[in-house]
Design a protein around this motif. Structure first.
Motif, PDB file in Angstrom:
ATOM      1  N   TYR A 163     -78.435  -6.884  32.938  1.00  0.00           N
ATOM      2  CA  TYR A 163     -77.108  -7.098  33.511  1.00  0.00           C
ATOM      3  C   TYR A 163     -76.152  -7.641  32.454  1.00  0.00           C
ATOM      4  CZ  TYR A 163     -79.858  -6.511  37.688  1.00  0.00           C
ATOM      5  OH  TYR A 163     -80.715  -5.991  38.620  1.00  0.00           O
ATOM      6  N   VAL A 164     -74.886  -7.354  32.658  1.00  0.00           N
ATOM      7  CA  VAL A 164     -73.852  -7.875  31.769  1.00  0.00           C
ATOM      8  C   VAL A 164     -73.585  -9.324  32.174  1.00  0.00           C
ATOM      9  CG1 VAL A 164     -71.475  -7.629  30.991  1.00  0.00           C
ATOM     10  CG2 VAL A 164     -72.858  -5.584  31.448  1.00  0.00           C
ATOM     11  N   GLY A 165     -73.800 -10.258  31.241  1.00  0.00           N
ATOM     12  CA  GLY A 165     -73.681 -11.675  31.552  1.00  0.00           C
ATOM     13  C   GLY A 165     -72.326 -12.276  31.271  1.00  0.00           C
TER      14      GLY A 165
ATOM     15  N   PRO B 203     -67.634  -5.325  34.137  1.00  0.00           N
ATOM     16  CA  PRO B 203     -67.486  -6.654  34.730  1.00  0.00           C
ATOM     17  C   PRO B 203     -68.779  -7.447  34.647  1.00  0.00           C
ATOM     18  CG  PRO B 203     -67.897  -5.055  36.447  1.00  0.00           C
ATOM     19  CD  PRO B 203     -67.792  -4.278  35.157  1.00  0.00           C
ATOM     20  N   LEU B 204     -68.666  -8.734  34.797  1.00  0.00           N
ATOM     21  CA  LEU B 204     -69.833  -9.608  34.852  1.00  0.00           C
ATOM     22  C   LEU B 204     -70.756  -9.140  35.977  1.00  0.00           C
ATOM     23  CD1 LEU B 204     -69.978 -13.419  34.485  1.00  0.00           C
ATOM     24  CD2 LEU B 204     -70.910 -12.408  36.554  1.00  0.00           C
ATOM     25  N   GLY B 205     -72.038  -9.017  35.658  1.00  0.00           N
ATOM     26  CA  GLY B 205     -73.012  -8.603  36.661  1.00  0.00           C
ATOM     27  C   GLY B 205     -73.295  -7.122  36.699  1.00  0.00           C
ATOM     28  N   ALA B 206     -72.557  -6.304  35.935  1.00  0.00           N
ATOM     29  CA  ALA B 206     -72.783  -4.863  35.935  1.00  0.00           C
ATOM     30  C   ALA B 206     -74.205  -4.562  35.458  1.00  0.00           C
ATOM     31  CB  ALA B 206     -71.765  -4.162  35.041  1.00  0.00           C
ATOM     32  N   ALA B 207     -74.884  -3.622  36.126  1.00  0.00           N
ATOM     33  CA  ALA B 207     -76.253  -3.252  35.771  1.00  0.00           C
ATOM     34  C   ALA B 207     -76.254  -2.162  34.714  1.00  0.00           C
ATOM     35  CB  ALA B 207     -77.004  -2.778  37.012  1.00  0.00           C
ATOM     36  N   VAL B 208     -77.089  -2.337  33.689  1.00  0.00           N
ATOM     37  CA  VAL B 208     -77.233  -1.328  32.640  1.00  0.00           C
ATOM     38  C   VAL B 208     -78.717  -1.114  32.363  1.00  0.00           C
ATOM     39  CG1 VAL B 208     -75.012  -1.869  31.555  1.00  0.00           C
ATOM     40  CG2 VAL B 208     -77.085  -3.030  30.769  1.00  0.00           C
ATOM     41  N   ARG B 209     -79.031   0.040  31.815  1.00  0.00           N
ATOM     42  CA  ARG B 209     -80.405   0.369  31.444  1.00  0.00           C
ATOM     43  C   ARG B 209     -80.470   0.544  29.934  1.00  0.00           C
ATOM     44  NH1 ARG B 209     -83.614   5.091  31.169  1.00  0.00           N
ATOM     45  NH2 ARG B 209     -81.816   6.403  31.658  1.00  0.00           N
ATOM     46  N   VAL B 210     -81.394  -0.142  29.281  1.00  0.00           N
ATOM     47  CA  VAL B 210     -81.514  -0.087  27.830  1.00  0.00           C
ATOM     48  C   VAL B 210     -82.176   1.220  27.411  1.00  0.00           C
ATOM     49  CG1 VAL B 210     -82.606  -1.117  25.804  1.00  0.00           C
ATOM     50  CG2 VAL B 210     -81.578  -2.586  27.536  1.00  0.00           C
TER      51      VAL B 210
ATOM     52  N   THR C 122     -74.490 -10.310  25.225  1.00  0.00           N
ATOM     53  CA  THR C 122     -73.839 -10.043  26.512  1.00  0.00           C
ATOM     54  C   THR C 122     -74.835  -9.688  27.600  1.00  0.00           C
ATOM     55  OG1 THR C 122     -73.539  -7.675  26.106  1.00  0.00           O
ATOM     56  CG2 THR C 122     -71.828  -9.150  25.291  1.00  0.00           C
ATOM     57  N   LEU C 123     -76.112  -9.473  27.247  1.00  0.00           N
ATOM     58  CA  LEU C 123     -77.108  -8.999  28.213  1.00  0.00           C
ATOM     59  C   LEU C 123     -77.960 -10.141  28.752  1.00  0.00           C
ATOM     60  CD1 LEU C 123     -78.307  -5.797  26.319  1.00  0.00           C
ATOM     61  CD2 LEU C 123     -76.767  -5.909  28.300  1.00  0.00           C
ATOM     62  N   THR C 124     -78.381 -10.009  29.995  1.00  0.00           N
ATOM     63  CA  THR C 124     -79.216 -11.022  30.635  1.00  0.00           C
ATOM     64  C   THR C 124     -80.118 -10.383  31.681  1.00  0.00           C
ATOM     65  OG1 THR C 124     -79.204 -13.078  31.936  1.00  0.00           O
ATOM     66  CG2 THR C 124     -77.418 -11.518  32.355  1.00  0.00           C
ATOM     67  N   PRO C 125     -81.302 -10.943  31.885  1.00  0.00           N
ATOM     68  CA  PRO C 125     -82.140 -10.495  32.997  1.00  0.00           C
ATOM     69  C   PRO C 125     -81.802 -11.204  34.301  1.00  0.00           C
ATOM     70  CG  PRO C 125     -83.345 -12.077  31.684  1.00  0.00           C
ATOM     71  CD  PRO C 125     -82.013 -11.882  30.993  1.00  0.00           C
TER      72      PRO C 125
ATOM     73  N   GLN D 244     -69.096 -12.326  48.950  1.00  0.00           N
ATOM     74  CA  GLN D 244     -70.186 -12.360  47.987  1.00  0.00           C
ATOM     75  C   GLN D 244     -69.672 -12.622  46.568  1.00  0.00           C
ATOM     76  OE1 GLN D 244     -73.738 -11.558  49.071  1.00  0.00           O
ATOM     77  NE2 GLN D 244     -72.548 -12.327  50.799  1.00  0.00           N
ATOM     78  N   GLU D 245     -70.196 -13.648  45.930  1.00  0.00           N
ATOM     79  CA  GLU D 245     -69.918 -13.913  44.524  1.00  0.00           C
ATOM     80  C   GLU D 245     -71.094 -13.413  43.680  1.00  0.00           C
ATOM     81  OE1 GLU D 245     -67.511 -16.030  47.038  1.00  0.00           O
ATOM     82  OE2 GLU D 245     -69.573 -16.746  46.771  1.00  0.00           O
ATOM     83  N   VAL D 246     -70.887 -13.349  42.367  1.00  0.00           N
ATOM     84  CA  VAL D 246     -71.916 -12.920  41.429  1.00  0.00           C
ATOM     85  C   VAL D 246     -72.121 -14.022  40.397  1.00  0.00           C
ATOM     86  CG1 VAL D 246     -72.570 -11.229  39.672  1.00  0.00           C
ATOM     87  CG2 VAL D 246     -71.368 -10.479  41.738  1.00  0.00           C
ATOM     88  N   ALA D 247     -73.381 -14.350  40.108  1.00  0.00           N
ATOM     89  CA  ALA D 247     -73.700 -15.361  39.104  1.00  0.00           C
ATOM     90  C   ALA D 247     -74.624 -14.764  38.050  1.00  0.00           C
ATOM     91  CB  ALA D 247     -74.368 -16.570  39.744  1.00  0.00           C
ATOM     92  N   THR D 248     -74.393 -15.113  36.793  1.00  0.00           N
ATOM     93  CA  THR D 248     -75.262 -14.705  35.693  1.00  0.00           C
ATOM     94  C   THR D 248     -75.582 -15.912  34.830  1.00  0.00           C
ATOM     95  OG1 THR D 248     -73.419 -14.156  34.216  1.00  0.00           O
ATOM     96  CG2 THR D 248     -74.281 -12.372  35.619  1.00  0.00           C
ATOM     97  N   VAL D 249     -76.613 -15.765  33.989  1.00  0.00           N
ATOM     98  CA  VAL D 249     -76.996 -16.826  33.062  1.00  0.00           C
ATOM     99  C   VAL D 249     -77.206 -16.207  31.688  1.00  0.00           C
ATOM    100  CG1 VAL D 249     -78.650 -18.651  32.527  1.00  0.00           C
ATOM    101  CG2 VAL D 249     -78.106 -18.122  34.916  1.00  0.00           C
TER     102      VAL D 249
END
Length: 309
Positions: free
Chosen positions: A55-57, A78-85, A124-127, A140-145
């Motif tokens: 995910y984009v952190g 945007p923050l939280g967008a899903a991507v595949r490596v 920029t990437l996070t699990p 709904q909010e989105v949180a990343t770390v």
């Protein structure tokens, strides 16, 4: 509380999943810009399958055509967008204040109508990506770390219905063991505490460096005054507790939430040896009350001591 208000974990996480970013500590007065690239250690991601995502952190991350900071921008994520490596570039580089690899990734828009590929820098990437109603406003909010460039654990919360650039609130956590280690930074394991457990949804960050006996648990909250919709709130350190595992000196803790009472209890157990070599164990119970997203101490019991031969 309706199911829509319960926190949902988007990513199915294993207990071993973590994010880390460290570098050898500098001597006082040394220039951080001269720190060698090979002194950094950080999480490296492998090419993933069709159902495995990172995910984009950060918010407004530029997906680039080439693995370069000045590469043409394909789109902004945007923050939280899903991507595949798809691929990790072999060379570690410094971009801005970060050292990492470039990653070739695939992004599918939320409607599934468009597939884009491009490059993102590793910082920029996070699990870790969570979605839910953190502030109990019905949205709904989105949180990343992620790890920050100054080696802290950064929790970000995004209000999707607020326009950028002012739609993200963040708070930093200092990894455990910084006073005793020869490296800056550390690792984070992250889980979600649902509102039904704690009275409000919390991001739980556990930090336990392998090279140090210190460890900690930090809870992060996100609140909006009056629970107003479409308003950016504030991410806060709701509670921080720390422990020690250095036999014979051990300090452990257990956190128990009381959601109906809007509070929690921390039971801390300390163990050490006295001058005669006997184990002395003490237990202390501390109560906390929740107010405006922060747990404040209201009562601590006297320590109960137990001596073992």
């Amino acid at each position: 509380m309706t199911p829509a208000l319960l926190l949902s974990l988007v990513l199915t996480q294993s207990p071993e999943l973590e994010l880390h970013y460290t570098a050898t500590s500098l001597q006082e007065g040394a220039d951080p810009a001269k720190r060698a690239l090979d002194s950094y250690d950080f999480t490296q991601f492998e090419p993933s399958g069709k159902t495995e995502h990172l995910y984009v952190g950060v918010d407004e991350a530029n997906l680039r055509q080439t693995a370069a900071a000045d590469g043409a921008v394909v789109t902004t994520l945007p923050l939280g967008a899903a991507v595949r490596v798809l691929e990790r570039a072999p060379e570690r580089l410094k971009v801005g204040e970060y050292v990492n690899h470039w990653y070739h990734v695939e992004y599918v828009d939320p409607q599934g109508n468009k597939v884009l590929t491009g490059w993102l820098f590793g910082n920029t990437l996070t699990p870790f990506r969570f979605e839910g109603d953190f502030d109990n406003d019905g949205e709904q909010e989105v949180a990343t770390v992620v790890m920050s460039n100054d080696f802290k654990i950064r929790v970000r919360v995004l209000e999707p219905n607020v326009k950028p650039p002012r739609r993200v609130s963040s708070v930093d956590i200092v990894p455990a063991g910084q006073a005793y280690m020869s490296v800056d930074g550390g690792a984070a394991k992250v889980t979600l505490v649902p509102a039904k457990t704690a009275g409000l949804a919390l991001v739980q960050v556990d930090s336990a460096p392998e090279a140090c006996s210190d460890y900690s648990t930090t809870y992060v909250s996100y609140t909006v005054p009056g629970n107003k919709k479409g308003v950016l709130g504030k991410a806060k350190l709701a509670l921080e507790v720390s422990g020690l595992s250095d036999p014979p000196n051990i300090s452990s803790y257990k956190v128990t939430f009381q959601p109906k009472q809007q509070g929690l209890t921390v039971v801390r157990t300390n163990s050490e040896e006295d001058e005669s070599g006997k184990e002395v164990k003490t237990t202390e119970r501390t109560k906390y009350k929740l107010a405006d997203g922060v747990f404040s101490e209201v009562k601590a019991s006297g320590a109960m001591a137990e001596t073992k031969p």
